[in-house]
Design a protein around this motif. Structure first.
Motif, PDB file in Angstrom:
ATOM      1  N   ALA A  22       5.042  94.018  43.778  1.00 40.79           N
ATOM      2  CA  ALA A  22       3.631  93.714  43.764  1.00 40.79           C
ATOM      3  C   ALA A  22       2.780  94.826  44.046  1.00 40.79           C
ATOM      4  CB  ALA A  22       3.345  92.332  44.829  1.00 40.79           C
ATOM      5  N   SER A  23       3.237  95.557  45.124  1.00 40.75           N
ATOM      6  CA  SER A  23       2.330  96.688  45.347  1.00 40.75           C
ATOM      7  C   SER A  23       2.041  97.662  44.247  1.00 40.75           C
ATOM      8  CB  SER A  23       2.717  97.490  46.469  1.00 40.75           C
ATOM      9  OG  SER A  23       2.488  96.607  47.934  1.00 40.75           O
ATOM     10  N   PHE A  24       3.176  97.855  43.719  1.00 41.52           N
ATOM     11  CA  PHE A  24       3.153  98.871  42.324  1.00 41.52           C
ATOM     12  C   PHE A  24       2.442  98.154  41.349  1.00 41.52           C
ATOM     13  CE2 PHE A  24       5.220 100.279  38.608  1.00 41.52           C
ATOM     14  CZ  PHE A  24       5.023 101.523  38.543  1.00 41.52           C
ATOM     15  N   VAL A  25       2.415  97.161  41.048  1.00 37.35           N
ATOM     16  CA  VAL A  25       1.796  96.376  40.029  1.00 37.35           C
ATOM     17  C   VAL A  25       0.105  96.388  40.382  1.00 37.35           C
ATOM     18  CG1 VAL A  25       1.066  93.959  39.082  1.00 37.35           C
ATOM     19  CG2 VAL A  25       3.681  94.808  39.338  1.00 37.35           C
ATOM     20  N   ALA A  26      -0.204  96.298  41.705  1.00 42.81           N
ATOM     21  CA  ALA A  26      -1.395  95.908  42.197  1.00 42.81           C
ATOM     22  C   ALA A  26      -2.163  97.614  41.998  1.00 42.81           C
ATOM     23  CB  ALA A  26      -1.650  95.593  43.713  1.00 42.81           C
ATOM     24  N   LEU A  27      -1.183  98.827  42.155  1.00 38.84           N
ATOM     25  CA  LEU A  27      -1.721  99.936  42.197  1.00 38.84           C
ATOM     26  C   LEU A  27      -2.041 100.408  40.610  1.00 38.84           C
ATOM     27  CD1 LEU A  27       0.017 102.022  45.252  1.00 38.84           C
ATOM     28  CD2 LEU A  27      -2.558 101.209  44.936  1.00 38.84           C
ATOM     29  N   VAL A  28      -1.021 100.016  39.895  1.00 39.47           N
ATOM     30  CA  VAL A  28      -0.859 100.522  38.723  1.00 39.47           C
ATOM     31  C   VAL A  28      -2.018  99.809  37.505  1.00 39.47           C
ATOM     32  CG1 VAL A  28       0.495 101.016  36.616  1.00 39.47           C
ATOM     33  CG2 VAL A  28       1.227 101.526  38.778  1.00 39.47           C
ATOM     34  N   TRP A  29      -1.927  98.354  37.680  1.00 38.62           N
ATOM     35  CA  TRP A  29      -2.920  97.725  37.128  1.00 38.62           C
ATOM     36  C   TRP A  29      -4.032  97.354  37.584  1.00 38.62           C
ATOM     37  CZ3 TRP A  29       2.561  97.449  36.169  1.00 38.62           C
ATOM     38  CH2 TRP A  29       2.993  97.813  34.805  1.00 38.62           C
ATOM     39  N   ARG A  30      -4.116  97.650  38.939  1.00 32.17           N
ATOM     40  CA  ARG A  30      -5.525  97.018  39.791  1.00 32.17           C
ATOM     41  C   ARG A  30      -5.322  95.700  39.597  1.00 32.17           C
ATOM     42  NH1 ARG A  30     -10.035 100.907  41.323  1.00 32.17           N
ATOM     43  NH2 ARG A  30      -8.640 102.799  41.485  1.00 32.17           N
ATOM     44  N   HIS A  31      -4.187  95.098  39.752  1.00 33.08           N
ATOM     45  CA  HIS A  31      -4.104  93.635  39.901  1.00 33.08           C
ATOM     46  C   HIS A  31      -4.537  92.839  40.959  1.00 33.08           C
ATOM     47  CE1 HIS A  31      -2.386  89.795  38.539  1.00 33.08           C
ATOM     48  NE2 HIS A  31      -1.808  90.153  37.649  1.00 33.08           N
ATOM     49  N   PRO A  32      -5.480  92.146  41.074  1.00 31.27           N
ATOM     50  CA  PRO A  32      -6.110  91.429  42.236  1.00 31.27           C
ATOM     51  C   PRO A  32      -4.879  90.518  42.895  1.00 31.27           C
ATOM     52  CG  PRO A  32      -7.167  90.811  40.489  1.00 31.27           C
ATOM     53  CD  PRO A  32      -6.475  91.811  39.975  1.00 31.27           C
TER      54      PRO A  32
END
Lengths: 222, 240
Positions: free
Chosen positions: B73-83
């Motif tokens: 989830a952190s990877f997704v949050a960092l790469v796609w700025r997914h809130p």
């Protein structure tokens, strides 16, 4: 591209040399804290010989941890961190250069002081080269990993306690292999494997940590 | 994935998923417990004392599974700025930390009669203890900043750095000679365990996993509601 990095390294080095009290704080802590152990656990040489290498390693970890605060906080306070973002060199290399200078002014001093500490802890003669060598391979890794924590927490309200909580768990592998390297030599088992693993961790940290540090610094600038 | 970035739609989907994890977890839990504690045969060496495995192993699996979830989830949050990924990661952290604590405590309780000691500093135990510290550091870092967005992203970076511990936990029993027993279930030549014990264990793992998803969804809801309340308060303030 290399010119700004050189300029940055020279500036950091000069800053460190101009405030020797701050620079030598880590190594002085190293010495003072070590002198507590013979008083605390008893000064009989066989106890000191047994725990000496471990105590010195743990104190080296804590000494590096103590010096992490000055890595980015001063740059944030006087605004030069923003200028580093604008520097004509990638932030990853900037982070690497800052770590290199930080190690020269913290970890390297610990390496140089470590034979003296080995003497104080009544360690056998092999420790006079094994301990500095292990620290030489280990302390740059500590600086690089610690810089990630320092960069993540730069500008936060309760920096230093939290830096310890964030960084110390990541330090444990270095401590484990650092100790088994020294112990291997002291017990005559040969610490070759552990030394090699320490070197491998250094290479991995040197190649990967700058990316994490740079990502954290970009975050701090937003 | 971008469709999920809308908190309302995200909540709608989690609401739809919720009964499909909550009910099976609630129904399966007593069945699995009865199966594990009464039906499964006693061990020929350890007697009934081995039954703590039915809590210890699922908790330990969920401890690393939750961290894996946080890392992804952190990877997704960092790469796609997914809130929503940040919210999901934050929601999973305390659950994972508690599972890690359960694994450590049940391990100690099991270790006392079997190994004769509550704790040994072997590779598996140490690496799980590090995992516990990583959870604490992640949660502390997440809440360390006045700007919550900064804390969320800083914690995401830390979660990714700490993910290096996961393979160390997994393979610690193979790389080092540990007192902890080597891998028993996930082995190349099949599980080294009697089916009469293996199936209740797998059921317990399923129950724990469903419970993890269930609680995570509830915690995500709390976070979203918290945020909504804060926004409403702000709006009310600005209106005077």
């Amino acid at each position: 591209m290399w010119q700004p990095l050189w300029a940055l390294a020279r500036r950091d080095l000069r800053l460190a040399l101009r405030s020797p009290a701050e620079t030598f704080m880590g190594v002085i802590f190293f010495l003072v804290a070590l002198s507590l152990f013979p008083l605390g656990v008893g000064a009989s040489p066989d106890i000191l010989t047994r725990i000496g290498a471990g105590v010195i390693w743990v104190l080296a970890l804590l000494a590096v941890l103590l010096t992490l605060d000055r890595l980015f906080q001063a740059d944030l306070d006087d605004g030069s961190l923003d200028l580093l973002h604008l520097a004509p060199a990638p932030l990853e290399l900037v982070a690497f250069a800052k770590c290199a200078v930080h190690w020269l002014t913290s970890g390297l001093l610990l390496v140089i002081a470590s034979p003296l500490l080995a003497l104080l802890m009544a360690l056998p003669p092999e420790a006079y080269w094994a301990l500095p060598l292990a620290l030489l391979l280990g302390t740059p890794t500590l600086t690089l990993i610690g810089a990630i924590g320092a960069a993540l927490l730069v500008g936060s309200r309760r920096g230093s306690v939290l830096t310890a909580l964030v960084v110390l768990p990541l330090y444990i592998p270095v401590l484990i292999f650092g100790m088994s390297a020294v112990d291997g030599v002291l017990l005559g088992l040969g610490g070759r494997t552990a030394f090699l693993i320490l070197g491998a961790m250094l290479l991995a940290a040197a190649s990967l940590a700058p990316f994490a540090i740079a990502a954290a610094l970009r975050l701090a600038a937003e | 994935m971008h469709a999920l970035a809308n908190p309302l739609r995200f909540q709608k989907i989690t609401d739809a998923v919720l009964p499909f994890v909550a009910w099976p977890a609630a129904v399966l839990a007593p069945i699995a417990l009865y199966w594990a504690l009464f039906v499964a045969p006693a061990d020929y060496q350890q007697g009934d004392a081995y039954r703590i495995i039915f809590v210890h192993v699922p908790a330990a699996w969920m401890a690393s599974f939750a961290y894996l979830g946080i890392a992804v989830a952190s990877f997704v949050a960092l790469v796609w700025r997914h809130p929503m990924a940040e919210v999901a990661a934050r929601a999973m952290a305390p659950v994972g930390a508690v599972f890690t604590a359960i694994a450590l405590v049940t391990g100690a309780v099991w270790g006392k009669p079997m190994w004769g000691t509550w704790w040994v500093w072997d590779a598996r135990l140490t690496s799980v203890l590090i995992l516990f510290f990583l959870y604490l550091g992640y949660m502390a870092l997440y809440d360390a900043f006045e700007d919550p967005a900064r804390g969320a992203r800083a914690a995401s970076i830390l979660a990714l750095v700490g993910a290096i511990n996961l393979p160390i936990i997994r393979f610690s029993v193979d790389w080092w000679n540990t007192l902890h027993q080597p891998a028993t279930i996930l082995r190349r030549d099949g599980p080294a365990m009697d089916p009469a014990m293996l199936y209740p264990l797998l059921t317990m793992i399923l129950v724990f996993k469903l419970y993890l998803v269930w609680v995570t969804i509830l915690r995500i809801r709390v976070h979203l509601t918290d945020r909504k309340i804060a926004n409403l308060r702000l709006a009310a303030e600005s209106r005077g």
